[in-house]
Enzyme design. Structure first.
Site, PDB file in Angstrom:
ATOM      1  N   ASP A  67       9.897   8.186  -5.162  1.00 21.05           N
ATOM      2  CA  ASP A  67       9.269   8.601  -3.895  1.00 21.05           C
ATOM      3  C   ASP A  67      10.187   8.273  -2.714  1.00 21.05           C
ATOM      4  O   ASP A  67       9.951   8.743  -1.611  1.00 21.05           O
ATOM      5  CB  ASP A  67       7.908   7.919  -3.688  1.00 21.05           C
ATOM      6  CG  ASP A  67       7.996   6.413  -3.653  1.00 21.05           C
ATOM      7  OD1 ASP A  67       8.801   5.838  -4.412  1.00 21.05           O
ATOM      8  OD2 ASP A  67       7.265   5.784  -2.853  1.00 21.05           O
TER       9      ASP A  67
ATOM     10  N   HIS B 173      -5.822  -2.420  -3.373  1.00 21.38           N
ATOM     11  CA  HIS B 173      -5.772  -0.942  -3.431  1.00 21.38           C
ATOM     12  C   HIS B 173      -7.131  -0.344  -3.821  1.00 21.38           C
ATOM     13  O   HIS B 173      -7.176   0.679  -4.500  1.00 21.38           O
ATOM     14  CB  HIS B 173      -4.697  -0.480  -4.416  1.00 21.38           C
ATOM     15  CG  HIS B 173      -3.294  -0.692  -3.904  1.00 21.38           C
ATOM     16  ND1 HIS B 173      -2.689   0.147  -3.001  1.00 21.38           N
ATOM     17  CD2 HIS B 173      -2.390  -1.666  -4.166  1.00 21.38           C
ATOM     18  CE1 HIS B 173      -1.469  -0.293  -2.728  1.00 21.38           C
ATOM     19  NE2 HIS B 173      -1.258  -1.391  -3.417  1.00 21.38           N
TER      20      HIS B 173
ATOM     21  N   ASP C 246      -6.931   4.422  -5.799  1.00 20.87           N
ATOM     22  CA  ASP C 246      -6.250   3.670  -4.739  1.00 20.87           C
ATOM     23  C   ASP C 246      -7.144   3.704  -3.508  1.00 20.87           C
ATOM     24  O   ASP C 246      -8.291   4.195  -3.577  1.00 20.87           O
ATOM     25  CB  ASP C 246      -4.850   4.266  -4.469  1.00 20.87           C
ATOM     26  CG  ASP C 246      -3.847   3.168  -4.115  1.00 20.87           C
ATOM     27  OD1 ASP C 246      -4.090   2.463  -3.119  1.00 20.87           O
ATOM     28  OD2 ASP C 246      -2.839   3.015  -4.821  1.00 20.87           O
TER      29      ASP C 246
ATOM     30  N   GLU D 105       0.212  -5.834  -4.675  1.00 21.33           N
ATOM     31  CA  GLU D 105       0.035  -5.833  -3.211  1.00 21.33           C
ATOM     32  C   GLU D 105      -1.399  -6.179  -2.792  1.00 21.33           C
ATOM     33  O   GLU D 105      -1.956  -5.527  -1.902  1.00 21.33           O
ATOM     34  CB  GLU D 105       0.426  -4.452  -2.653  1.00 21.33           C
ATOM     35  CG  GLU D 105       1.865  -4.107  -2.933  1.00 21.33           C
ATOM     36  CD  GLU D 105       2.266  -2.705  -2.477  1.00 21.33           C
ATOM     37  OE1 GLU D 105       3.391  -2.572  -1.991  1.00 21.33           O
ATOM     38  OE2 GLU D 105       1.476  -1.765  -2.620  1.00 21.33           O
TER      39      GLU D 105
ATOM     40  N   TRP E 281       8.260  -3.894 -11.031  1.00 19.53           N
ATOM     41  CA  TRP E 281       8.605  -2.902  -9.998  1.00 19.53           C
ATOM     42  C   TRP E 281       9.365  -3.523  -8.840  1.00 19.53           C
ATOM     43  O   TRP E 281      10.212  -2.890  -8.241  1.00 19.53           O
ATOM     44  CB  TRP E 281       7.342  -2.191  -9.507  1.00 19.53           C
ATOM     45  CG  TRP E 281       6.418  -2.985  -8.623  1.00 19.53           C
ATOM     46  CD1 TRP E 281       5.505  -3.897  -9.018  1.00 19.53           C
ATOM     47  CD2 TRP E 281       6.334  -2.923  -7.197  1.00 19.53           C
ATOM     48  NE1 TRP E 281       4.838  -4.416  -7.937  1.00 19.53           N
ATOM     49  CE2 TRP E 281       5.327  -3.824  -6.798  1.00 19.53           C
ATOM     50  CE3 TRP E 281       7.001  -2.177  -6.212  1.00 19.53           C
ATOM     51  CZ2 TRP E 281       4.983  -4.031  -5.454  1.00 19.53           C
ATOM     52  CZ3 TRP E 281       6.648  -2.377  -4.891  1.00 19.53           C
ATOM     53  CH2 TRP E 281       5.659  -3.290  -4.516  1.00 19.53           C
TER      54      TRP E 281
HETATM   55  C1  ACM Z   1       3.848  -0.589  -6.272  1.00 19.35           C
HETATM   56  O1  ACM Z   1       4.820   0.121  -5.971  1.00 19.35           O
HETATM   57  N1  ACM Z   1       3.045  -1.043  -5.320  1.00 19.35           N
HETATM   58  C2  ACM Z   1       3.563  -0.944  -7.641  1.00 19.35           C
END
Ligand code: ACM
Length: 636
Positions: free
Chosen positions: A447, A276, A202, A354, A420
Site C-alpha cells: 500500500d 481496530h 476494522d 495498533e 509486520w
Molecule cells: C498493520 O499494518 N497495522 C498490521
C-alpha cells in the site's frame, strides 16, 4: 518470385525460432530449473488435452481451456488418452519427493506438452507456467487471427520455497465486491500465491455477516462516502447518509472460498481485535469499556487517532473491545464459531495490532481486572485478552495467529505471529519456537508509494519495486523451520477503486511472488525487470492496471555547502533521463542527465522524463525546486 517469397518466409520462421530460443522465457516466479531446448512447439487449431479425472483439477482445466481458446479461436477437446494428446497432464503414480505437493515438471517438445505432478496443485501451477510461455497476445479477450501460437521447447522442474505465499487485502477501509475479490484471487493464483489473507473487519467497516450479531452488518458495514485523502476527511454530519460500504453474506463467503479452492488458494480470515474495532463498537456499544460509546459511528475516514507520539496511537474515540468485559468473550466466542464453521483454513487471524491503551488506562473495569489477575502493564492486559481469545479460537478447532503486537505482554502459548513492524517480531517469535509469517513493512507493504511522492498518490511511506524484490523471508540467525513463509499486504485506506488496487499491487506483487516461491539463488533483479516488462505487455492486453513507477527517476536532494544539488538515478538499467529547468517539457533533444546538477539560480521547476533509446518510457515529472530545497534541509 514465388520461390523468393517462400525462401523469405522460411528465413523468417527460422529467424523467429532463433529469436524465441534466444530470450529466456519470462516466467514469474522464476522456476527452480529451466532448460531451454532447441525448437518451438506450435499450438494446433484442434488442441487435445488428456488429464486425470480428479475433481480438484477440473477448474484448472477449465481455466486452461479458456485461456487457450479465447485469443486463438482454437478448439480444445478433453480426454484421457495421453498418447495422441497435444497437452498431457499427468499425476505421478509414484510420488516424486523432489517436487512435493505443489511442484511440477513441464516438458515442451516440438510435438507435445507434458505437465506432471504429485498432486493437482502441481498441475495447476504447471498450467500457470505454461501460459506464461505463450506470447503476451494469448491474454487477448478477443480472437487474434494470423498469429503463430508458438512457445519455446523447455524442460522445467519447479516447486515452491515456502508453503505460505500470501497476499493480504483490506476490504474494510474500502469495500470491494465479491467479484472484485474473486478477480484478485484469480490474478494472485497465476503467480502461484496460495494464501489470501482477508482483512474483514476494522474501524471503517465490518464486512462479514455474523448471524448471531446482525448489527455488525446492518450498522457496522456502512459509512459516509467521501473522497480526498482518507484519514483527513471531515467528521460526518448526523444527516449525511451512510450508503458507503457493504458486506459479504455467509453464502458469498462460501462461494469465494470455493472459488479460491478451485485455484489452490486458502483463505485466512482476519477479525481484527481488540483495537481496530470501531465498526463492532458502533454496532454493539456494550463491547466497549467507555460509556460514551453509545454515540459512536463507523469511521468514514475522519481522523480519530493521534499518532504524534508513535505506536500505539492515542485514541480520540475508544475503538477497542474491553478485555475486562465478559460480554466481549461471549461475542468473540459466537463470532469465532461462525468464522470457524465457514472457513476451512487451519488458522484464524485475530489482528491485535495498533491497539490504543489510553481509554483502558482510565477504565475502572480494567483497573479491577488488573488487580484481580495481577497484571501490571497495559501490554499485559492485551496479552490477557489474547490468551483468552486463543482458547476460544482453539475451542473451535482452529489455530491462532496475530500481528506481532501479540508478543507484547507475553505471547499466547500456541500463537503464530505475523511480523509486520520489520523483522523484529518474527525473529523474537521464532526464537520462542512459535510459527511465523513474515510480512515486514520494509519489503512487503504494497500500500506504500512505489515512486516519488511528487507523482504518486500520497501515502506516508515508500516501497520501491527494487526494495520489494529484496524481501528475504528468513531473517538472519533464525531457525528456518519456524518461518512458514511470507506475504505482501495491501491496505485500502487510499484505495477507492479496483483500478487503483491493481496499480498498487502490480508489479510489486510479482516481486514478492518470486521471493516466496523461487530459490533465493535464482533471484536476479535485471532478469526480473525484463520479465516484469513481459507481464506489462500481458496486462496491457488484458487491461489490468499496473504502476509504471519503475521507469521514473529517483530524485536525491543534497545540501552541498549551502547549495542545492540534485542527483537522479533510475531504478532499472538502460534508461536515459532528460531534464529542463525552464518549465518546458523535456524530450530526448534536451540535456541528458549524466552527473549531479545544481539548478540555475532562479529556476523554480525541474522537469524530467526517462527514455529508452528514442522512446519516452517514464512519466513527465515536474519537481518544484523548493520541494528539493526542503528535502535537502535548505528550506523549511
Ligand atoms: C498493520 O499494518 N497495522 C498490521
Amino acid at each position: 518470385m514465388k520461390k523468393i517469397v517462400l525462401l523469405f518466409s522460411c528465413c523468417l520462421s527460422v529467424f523467429q525460432a532463433i529469436c524465441q530460443n534466444a530470450a529466456p522465457p519470462a516466467i514469474i516466479p522464476e522456476p527452480v530449473q529451466m532448460i531451454q531446448n532447441a525448437g518451438v512447439f506450435s499450438l494446433p487449431p484442434n488442441i487435445t488435452i488428456s488429464a486425470p479425472g480428479q475433481a480438484s483439477i477440473k477448474n484448472g482445466l477449465e481455466i486452461l481451456q479458456q485461456r487457450l481458446t479465447v485469443a486463438t479461436g482454437y478448439k480444445v477437446l478433453f480426454g484421457n488418452q495421453a498418447a495422441a494428446a497435444t497437452i498431457k497432464l499427468e499425476l505421478n503414480k509414484t510420488a516424486d519427493a523432489a517436487i512435493g505437493n505443489e511442484g511440477y515438471h513441464l516438458n515442451v517438445t516440438t510435438s507435445s506438452i507434458t505437465i506432471s505432478a504429485n498432486q493437482p496443485a502441481g498441475l495447476f501451477y504447471g498450467i500457470q507456467t505454461l501460459m506464461q510461455l505463450f506470447p503476451p497476445a494469448i491474454e487477448s479477450k478477443s480472437v487474434i487471427n494470423n498469429m503463430k501460437w508458438q512457445i519455446p521447447c523447455v524442460t522445467i522442474t519447479d516447486y515452491p520455497r515456502f508453503g505460505w505465499r500470501g497476499l493480504m487485502f483490506d476490504v474494510s477501509r474500502h469495500f470491494f465486491s465479491k467479484k472484485d475479490v474473486e478477480d484478485f484471487i484469480d490474478q494472485m493464483a497465476r503467480y502461484k500465491y496460495n494464501l489470501f489473507h482477508w482483512h474483514l473487519t476494522d474501524d471503517e467497516g465490518w464486512r462479514i455477516e455474523i448471524k448471531s450479531y446482525p448489527n455488525l452488518t446492518i450498522k457496522g458495514a456502512w459509512s459516509v462516502a467521501k473522497q480526498g485523502y482518507f484519514g483527513t476527511f471531515s467528521t460526518p454530519l448526523p444527516d449525511e447518509p451512510k450508503t458507503n460500504g457493504g458486506f459479504y453474506t455467509q453464502q458469498d463467503i462460501k462461494e469465494v472460498i470455493q472459488y479460491a479452492k478451485d485455484r489452490f488458494v486458502n483463505i485466512l480470515p482476519e477479525i481484527d481485535v481488540p483495537g481496530h474495532s470501531m465498526a463492532a463498537i458502533a454496532s454493539y456499544p456494550d463491547l466497549s469499556c467507555t460509556s460514551g460509546a453509545d454515540n459512536y459511528e463507523v469511521i468514514s475516514g475522519e481522523s480519530f487517532m493521534d499518532w504524534s507520539h508513535g505506536a500505539p496511537p492515542i485514541a480520540l474515540k475508544d475503538n477497542t473491545l474491553c478485555p475486562a468485559n465478559e460480554k466481549v468473550y461471549v461475542f468473540l466466542d459466537k463470532v469465532m464459531t461462525e468464522i470457524a464453521a465457514l472457513f476451512p483454513f487451519e488458522y484464524i487471524h485475530v489482528g491485535g495490532d495498533e491497539c490504543p491503551k489510553n481509554f483502558w488506562e482510565k477504565s475502572d473495569a480494567i483497573k479491577a481486572l488488573m488487580q484481580k489477575e495481577g497484571l501490571t502493564t497495559m501490554e499485559q492486559v492485551q496479552s490477557y485478552f489474547e490468551k483468552r481469545l486463543e482458547k476460544i479460537v482453539e475451542s473451535k478447532g482452529k489455530k491462532f495467529m496475530g500481528w506481532d503486537e501479540i508478543l507484547e505482554g507475553g505471547l499466547a502459548p500456541n500463537a503464530a505471529v505475523m511480523s509486520w513492524r520489520g523483522e523484529k517480531g518474527g525473529i523474537e517469535a521464532a526464537k520462542l519456537k512459535h510459527d511465523v509469517v513474515m510480512s515486514p513493512t520494509t519489503y512487503a507493504y504494497v500500500d506504500y508509494m512505489q515512486g516519488d511522492e511528487i507523482i504518486e498518490p500520497h501515502i506516508y511511506a515508500t516501497l520501491r519495486l527494487k526494495k520489494a524484490y529484496e524481501f528475504e523471508p528468513i531473517p538472519a540467525g533464525v531457525d528456518p523451520k519456524y518461518i512458514k513463509g511470507g506475504q505482501a499486504n495491501l491496505w485500502s485506506e487510499q484505495l477507492f477503486n479496483v483500478r487503483h488496487m491493481q496499480y498498487m499491487l502490480w508489479p510489486r506483487a510479482f516481486a514478492i511472488a518470486e521471493c516466496v516461491w523461487s530459490p533465493k539463488e535464482k533471484k536476479d533483479w535485471n532478469h526480473f525487470t525484463t520479465k516484469v516488462e513481459d507481464q506489462f505487455k500481458r496486462y496491457d492486453i488484458e487491461q489490468v492496471k499496473y504502476a509504471p513507477s519503475m521507469y521514473d527517476p529517483i530524485f536525491t536532494a543534497k545540501n552541498n555547502n549551502g547549495q542545492l544539488q540534485i542527483e537522479l538515478a533510475t531504478e532499472i538499467d538502460g534508461l536515459d533521463i532528460y531534464y529542463s529547468f525552464d518549465n518546458s517539457f523535456p524530450d530526448n533533444f534536451y540535456p541528458k542527465y549524466t552527473a549531479a546538477l545544481t539548478p540555475p539560480k532562479d529556476a523554480v521547476m525541474m522537469k524530467v522524463i526517462t527514455y529508452r533509446g528514442d522512446k519516452p518510457i517514464g512519466r513527465m515529472i515536474a519537481m518544484p525546486i523548493d520541494v528539493m530545497q526542503k528535502r535537502a534541509g535548505l528550506k523549511k
